[in-house]
Design a protein around this motif. Structure first.
Motif, PDB file in Angstrom:
ATOM      1  N   GLN A 179     -44.273 -22.671 -25.617  1.00 23.78           N
ATOM      2  CA  GLN A 179     -44.227 -21.472 -26.447  1.00 23.78           C
ATOM      3  C   GLN A 179     -44.195 -21.947 -27.902  1.00 23.78           C
ATOM      4  OE1 GLN A 179     -44.163 -18.214 -25.602  1.00 23.78           O
ATOM      5  NE2 GLN A 179     -43.749 -18.222 -23.405  1.00 23.78           N
ATOM      6  N   LEU A 180     -45.159 -21.501 -28.693  1.00 27.65           N
ATOM      7  CA  LEU A 180     -45.281 -22.009 -30.049  1.00 27.65           C
ATOM      8  C   LEU A 180     -44.386 -21.234 -31.013  1.00 27.65           C
ATOM      9  CD1 LEU A 180     -49.175 -22.423 -30.260  1.00 27.65           C
ATOM     10  CD2 LEU A 180     -47.455 -24.038 -29.410  1.00 27.65           C
ATOM     11  N   GLY A 181     -43.697 -21.965 -31.874  1.00 30.47           N
ATOM     12  CA  GLY A 181     -42.903 -21.341 -32.916  1.00 30.47           C
ATOM     13  C   GLY A 181     -43.767 -20.998 -34.107  1.00 30.47           C
ATOM     14  N   PRO A 182     -43.176 -20.430 -35.170  1.00 34.26           N
ATOM     15  CA  PRO A 182     -43.967 -20.102 -36.353  1.00 34.26           C
ATOM     16  C   PRO A 182     -44.484 -21.353 -37.040  1.00 34.26           C
ATOM     17  CG  PRO A 182     -41.629 -19.768 -36.778  1.00 34.26           C
ATOM     18  CD  PRO A 182     -41.760 -20.031 -35.322  1.00 34.26           C
ATOM     19  N   ARG A 183     -45.707 -21.259 -37.542  1.00 36.63           N
ATOM     20  CA  ARG A 183     -46.265 -22.388 -38.296  1.00 36.63           C
ATOM     21  C   ARG A 183     -45.418 -22.645 -39.536  1.00 36.63           C
ATOM     22  NH1 ARG A 183     -47.109 -26.211 -40.404  1.00 36.63           N
ATOM     23  NH2 ARG A 183     -48.997 -27.161 -41.225  1.00 36.63           N
ATOM     24  N   PHE A 184     -45.074 -21.590 -40.255  1.00 40.05           N
ATOM     25  CA  PHE A 184     -44.209 -21.713 -41.421  1.00 40.05           C
ATOM     26  C   PHE A 184     -43.117 -20.647 -41.388  1.00 40.05           C
ATOM     27  CE2 PHE A 184     -48.180 -23.393 -43.540  1.00 40.05           C
ATOM     28  CZ  PHE A 184     -47.711 -24.684 -43.722  1.00 40.05           C
ATOM     29  N   ARG A 185     -41.917 -21.029 -41.794  1.00 36.07           N
ATOM     30  CA  ARG A 185     -40.863 -20.077 -42.139  1.00 36.07           C
ATOM     31  C   ARG A 185     -40.218 -20.600 -43.415  1.00 36.07           C
ATOM     32  NH1 ARG A 185     -35.293 -17.693 -39.933  1.00 36.07           N
ATOM     33  NH2 ARG A 185     -34.656 -19.876 -39.747  1.00 36.07           N
ATOM     34  N   VAL A 186     -40.377 -19.849 -44.488  1.00 29.71           N
ATOM     35  CA  VAL A 186     -39.894 -20.269 -45.796  1.00 29.71           C
ATOM     36  C   VAL A 186     -38.872 -19.241 -46.261  1.00 29.71           C
ATOM     37  CG1 VAL A 186     -40.563 -21.093 -48.081  1.00 29.71           C
ATOM     38  CG2 VAL A 186     -42.252 -21.089 -46.226  1.00 29.71           C
ATOM     39  N   LEU A 187     -37.642 -19.694 -46.501  1.00 28.40           N
ATOM     40  CA  LEU A 187     -36.541 -18.781 -46.805  1.00 28.40           C
ATOM     41  C   LEU A 187     -36.060 -18.990 -48.238  1.00 28.40           C
ATOM     42  CD1 LEU A 187     -34.485 -19.142 -43.502  1.00 28.40           C
ATOM     43  CD2 LEU A 187     -36.269 -17.462 -44.057  1.00 28.40           C
ATOM     44  N   GLY A 188     -36.050 -17.913 -49.002  1.00 23.61           N
ATOM     45  CA  GLY A 188     -35.530 -17.940 -50.356  1.00 23.61           C
ATOM     46  C   GLY A 188     -34.433 -16.915 -50.522  1.00 23.61           C
ATOM     47  N   ASP A 189     -33.861 -16.814 -51.745  1.00 27.11           N
ATOM     48  CA  ASP A 189     -32.763 -15.869 -51.952  1.00 27.11           C
ATOM     49  C   ASP A 189     -33.244 -14.465 -52.302  1.00 27.11           C
ATOM     50  OD1 ASP A 189     -33.612 -16.236 -54.564  1.00 27.11           O
ATOM     51  OD2 ASP A 189     -31.748 -17.168 -55.266  1.00 27.11           O
ATOM     52  N   ARG A 190     -34.576 -14.289 -52.355  1.00 25.12           N
ATOM     53  CA  ARG A 190     -35.125 -12.946 -52.557  1.00 25.12           C
ATOM     54  C   ARG A 190     -35.892 -12.447 -51.335  1.00 25.12           C
ATOM     55  NH1 ARG A 190     -38.571 -12.525 -57.870  1.00 25.12           N
ATOM     56  NH2 ARG A 190     -38.729 -10.398 -57.031  1.00 25.12           N
ATOM     57  N   ALA A 191     -36.560 -13.363 -50.636  1.00 25.07           N
ATOM     58  CA  ALA A 191     -37.381 -12.956 -49.488  1.00 25.07           C
ATOM     59  C   ALA A 191     -37.709 -14.183 -48.658  1.00 25.07           C
ATOM     60  CB  ALA A 191     -38.662 -12.269 -49.951  1.00 25.07           C
ATOM     61  N   TYR A 202     -40.883 -15.808 -45.878  1.00 28.07           N
ATOM     62  CA  TYR A 202     -42.280 -15.718 -45.426  1.00 28.07           C
ATOM     63  C   TYR A 202     -42.370 -16.390 -44.066  1.00 28.07           C
ATOM     64  CZ  TYR A 202     -47.323 -16.777 -45.175  1.00 28.07           C
ATOM     65  OH  TYR A 202     -48.633 -16.894 -44.772  1.00 28.07           O
ATOM     66  N   VAL A 203     -42.948 -15.679 -43.103  1.00 29.45           N
ATOM     67  CA  VAL A 203     -43.099 -16.203 -41.747  1.00 29.45           C
ATOM     68  C   VAL A 203     -44.569 -16.088 -41.353  1.00 29.45           C
ATOM     69  CG1 VAL A 203     -42.428 -16.005 -39.326  1.00 29.45           C
ATOM     70  CG2 VAL A 203     -40.756 -15.526 -41.128  1.00 29.45           C
ATOM     71  N   LYS A 204     -45.106 -17.168 -40.817  1.00 30.26           N
ATOM     72  CA  LYS A 204     -46.525 -17.207 -40.462  1.00 30.26           C
ATOM     73  C   LYS A 204     -46.706 -17.928 -39.130  1.00 30.26           C
ATOM     74  CE  LYS A 204     -51.084 -17.351 -41.111  1.00 30.26           C
ATOM     75  NZ  LYS A 204     -51.410 -17.993 -39.812  1.00 30.26           N
ATOM     76  N   TYR A 205     -47.418 -17.296 -38.218  1.00 31.20           N
ATOM     77  CA  TYR A 205     -47.742 -17.899 -36.924  1.00 31.20           C
ATOM     78  C   TYR A 205     -49.221 -18.306 -36.904  1.00 31.20           C
ATOM     79  CZ  TYR A 205     -43.337 -16.448 -34.786  1.00 31.20           C
ATOM     80  OH  TYR A 205     -42.005 -16.306 -34.464  1.00 31.20           O
ATOM     81  N   GLY A 206     -49.524 -19.286 -36.057  1.00 28.53           N
ATOM     82  CA  GLY A 206     -50.910 -19.684 -35.844  1.00 28.53           C
ATOM     83  C   GLY A 206     -51.394 -20.724 -36.823  1.00 28.53           C
ATOM     84  N   LEU A 207     -52.336 -21.562 -36.365  1.00 28.30           N
ATOM     85  CA  LEU A 207     -52.884 -22.639 -37.174  1.00 28.30           C
ATOM     86  C   LEU A 207     -54.063 -22.154 -38.013  1.00 28.30           C
ATOM     87  CD1 LEU A 207     -52.899 -25.582 -34.608  1.00 28.30           C
ATOM     88  CD2 LEU A 207     -51.364 -25.319 -36.574  1.00 28.30           C
TER      89      LEU A 207
END
Length: 359
Positions: free
Chosen positions: A247-259, A261-266
């Protein structure tokens, strides 16, 4: 395309060493697509690959070994090394000593010291030395970089990146070999990408913790690896590379103090190249379907973010520009050495079960 550059100058003649996955799916079509570059000679010892190369690029000569290429070094303006990892340093050094600028597929070398030695030789000879870190031109990575530049996420404190695949059966070949001279395994393969991306975004690394496991029966090199990096900037990067992710996880998960970003797939460019599609002048390339876009926001509200088009041809366009103007290459050997310091530390960390501190 093997056409003249936009300013009418004769194309730069390129010799490609290696016509396996890297050479045939990535380097050859990207060189061919860039105005101002001409694929002049392709080195491969495999008869079937020589026939395939001749059919795909009838304007290029095919020769059986690197000796044949270097015998005609004065006919070339650039050498691309896309051969097995163990040969990268030797062939890059031969190219530089022959007076030829060189692009080397990642990883440039097995150690940072080897990368620094090559960088010193290139500087001494006044020649370009660049590393093919094509994942910097993935559309999703370009999207992350844009979000950071815009300040949309606020101050980022955590960066998660996954390059996972589901390949429970071995494919064979040097990439799965346990011979340390082969530089196989995912740490140096996909790990080169995710570490390069993290360092490119968040800067130097001060500590490394890693877990590198061999999960599949018969595999000789790591196929399920995790790295935790602490950057001097304070950002923490958690990076996964795996051949055994059912089961593939998100390609990117970027966490900041305002928002976040989550992205799946290559990024779609590799699949496009493998399927036979080729970049063409004036045609859109590297576009991602809207259904694959990432999301931006928080638990209170999220919205889709259009993924920027991928730009693999931009790497070789930048190489051509650097060769013509004497400017900096798109990815320098010093940057490769920084990544290799992290990979070396990860290897030690995984073997000894401890955090490794970097300067």
């Amino acid at each position: 395309m093997n056409t003249r550059s936009s300013n009418g100058e004769a194309p730069l003649r390129v010799g490609l060493i290696g016509y396996g996955v890297a050479g045939s799916f990535f380097h050859a079509p990207l060189v061919h697509a860039v105005s101002g570059l001409s694929l002049d000679v392709i080195v491969t010892s495999d008869p079937d690959r020589r026939r395939s190369a001749a059919e795909a690029y009838p304007g290029a000569r095919t020769v059986p070994d690197a000796d044949a290429l270097f015998a005609d070094a004065d006919r070339l303006d650039l050498v691309v090394v896309a051969s097995p990892n163990r040969t990268h340093v030797e062939l890059a050094e031969r190219a530089l000593r022959a007076g030829l600028p060189v692009v080397v597929d990642k990883p440039l070398a097995g150690t940072a010291a080897e990368a620094e030695s090559l960088a010193a030789l290139a500087a001494e000879r006044g020649l370009l030395l660049s590393v093919f870190q094509n994942r910097r031109w993935d559309g999703d990575f370009l999207t992350v970089r844009a979000l950071l530049a815009e300040g949309t996420l606020g101050t980022v404190h955590r960066f998660e990146s996954r390059f996972e695949r589901w390949r429970p059966r071995l494919k064979g070949g040097w990439r799965e070999s346990g011979d340390p001279l082969e530089l196989g395994g995912l740490l140096y393969d996909l790990g080169s990408h995710v570490v390069d991306q993290a360092v490119s975004l968040f800067g130097p690394v001060t500590s490394v913790y890693a877990e590198a496991d061999v999960r599949r029966a018969g595999a000789g090199a790591d196929d399920d690896t995790f790295l935790a990096l602490t950057h001097r900037s304070g950002v923490r990067s958690h990076l996964w590379v795996s051949a055994l992710a059912a089961q593939l996880g998100p390609r990117f998960r970027v966490l900041g103090d305002r928002a976040g970003y989550v992205k799946y797939g290559l990024d779609p460019q590799e699949d496009q190249l493998r399927s036979g599609r080729r970049p063409e002048q004036g045609a859109r390339w590297g576009a991602e379907e809207e259904s694959a876009w990432g999301t931006l926001g928080s638990t209170e509200r999220t919205e889709p973010v259009p993924t920027r088009d991928g730009e693999y041809p931009a790497y070789y366009a930048a190489v051509a520009e650097a060769l013509r103007t004497g400017g900096k290459p798109p990815v320098g050997a010093d940057e490769a050495a920084e990544v290799l310091r992290v990979l070396e530390a990860a290897r030690v960390s995984a073997a000894e079960g401890r955090v490794v501190r970097l300067g």
